[in-house]
Design an enzyme around this catalytic site. Sequence first.
Site, short mmCIF file in Angstrom:
data_model
loop_
_atom_site.label_atom_id
_atom_site.label_comp_id
_atom_site.label_asym_id
_atom_site.label_seq_id
_atom_site.Cartn_x
_atom_site.Cartn_y
_atom_site.Cartn_z
N ASN A 12 41.97 44.60 46.18
CA ASN A 12 42.03 43.86 47.43
C ASN A 12 42.69 42.52 47.12
O ASN A 12 42.09 41.67 46.48
CB ASN A 12 40.60 43.66 47.97
N LYS A 14 43.48 40.22 49.10
CA LYS A 14 43.04 39.14 50.00
C LYS A 14 44.26 38.35 50.48
O LYS A 14 45.32 38.94 50.68
CB LYS A 14 42.00 38.25 49.30
N HIS A 100 34.59 43.46 55.18
CA HIS A 100 34.49 42.68 53.94
C HIS A 100 33.63 41.45 54.22
O HIS A 100 33.70 40.87 55.31
CB HIS A 100 35.88 42.28 53.45
N GLU A 102 33.94 38.49 53.43
CA GLU A 102 34.70 37.30 53.82
C GLU A 102 35.04 37.35 55.30
O GLU A 102 35.13 36.32 55.97
CB GLU A 102 35.96 37.19 52.94
N GLU A 170 29.36 45.26 47.66
CA GLU A 170 29.85 44.02 47.06
C GLU A 170 28.83 42.90 47.29
O GLU A 170 28.81 42.30 48.37
CB GLU A 170 31.17 43.60 47.70
N GLY A 176 34.13 36.74 43.18
CA GLY A 176 34.91 35.58 42.73
C GLY A 176 34.12 34.58 41.89
O GLY A 176 34.58 33.46 41.67
N SER A 214 33.60 40.61 40.94
CA SER A 214 33.89 40.18 39.56
C SER A 214 34.09 41.34 38.59
O SER A 214 33.73 41.23 37.41
CB SER A 214 32.81 39.23 39.04
N GLY A 236 40.29 39.41 42.37
CA GLY A 236 41.14 38.62 41.49
C GLY A 236 41.86 39.43 40.42
O GLY A 236 43.06 39.22 40.17
#
Length: 252
Positions: A12, A14, A100, A102, A170, A176, A214, A236
Site C-alpha cells: 500500500n 498510500k 484502511h 487512515e 492492521e 508506521g 510495520s 513503508g
Amino acid sequence: MSDERRKLIAGNWKMNGLVDTSVMEIKDLAARASKIDTPACDILICPPATLLREMARISLDSPVQIGGQDCHPNEKGAHTGDISAEMVKDAGGKFCIVGHSERRADHGESNETVRAKAEAAHRTGLIAIVCVGETLEERDAGKTLDVITDQVRNSLPAAATAANTVIAYEPVWAIGTGKTPTADDVKAVHAHIRKDLAGLMNDSGRVRLLYGGSVKGSNAAELMAVENVDGALVGGASLKAEDFWPIVNTCI
Ligand code: 13P
C-alpha cells in the site's frame, strides 16, 4: 472443500509516488517477479490513484497485480475528488483496499461506509481488501477482540466470499511505528477472525487474512509463518522494490 489459501503480499503506497521514481520501482518489482517460474503467492501494489493506469500498464505481463487504495460507494456522480470502483477497474485494478484505518480516522469512515465501499468493489468485480484493527487505547483497555468483531461483522457485505474479499488485520498502533504485535498476539486475533467468519460466510475457511503494520524484510518470515496469516499488507517497506522483494520472497 480444501481450505488451502494462496498467500497475498500486498503493498500500500498510500500518498507516495510521482511518475518517474514509481515507474522505476514497479519495473524493478515486475522484473524480479517475472524471473520466478510460477510464483507461489499473489503480489499486489496499490499505488495512489494518479499512478494506477501507468503501474497497471507496466506490470501487465508480469505476476504483479495492481489495486486501488479506496473507492466511493457510487458508480459515478457529483463527488468531487473521489474515484469509483469502476474507475479503479477501468485503470487496470484488480483489488481495492477499503476501510484502511487512515481513512477511518482521516475521513471519519464508519463500518457502514466501509461496507458500502466493499459492495462497490464487488459490484465491479474487484476483490475488496477490508481493513480492521484496534487503536492503542482500545488495546490497552483490553478491547481488541471486541473492536475486531464489530469491524468484521459490520464492514463485510452480506455477499462477501473468499473469492471477492480479503481481510487485513492492521493494529493501528503498529502502522508506521516499527512496533509489531508478538506472533502469539497475531495468532490470537487471526484465529478469532477466522472463527467469527464461520458465522458469516459459507467459505470462511478459505478467506485470506492478511497482517499489516510495520512488516519488513527482517520480520516477515516470522509473521508469515503464523497460523491463519495468509499474507501481508505492507506500507513503508513496499515503496522500494528492493525492500518489498524480501517480504515477497518469504512466500514465493
Ligand atoms: P507500514 O507497513 O508502513 O507500517 O503500514 C502498514 C499499512 O498501513 C499498510 O496498509
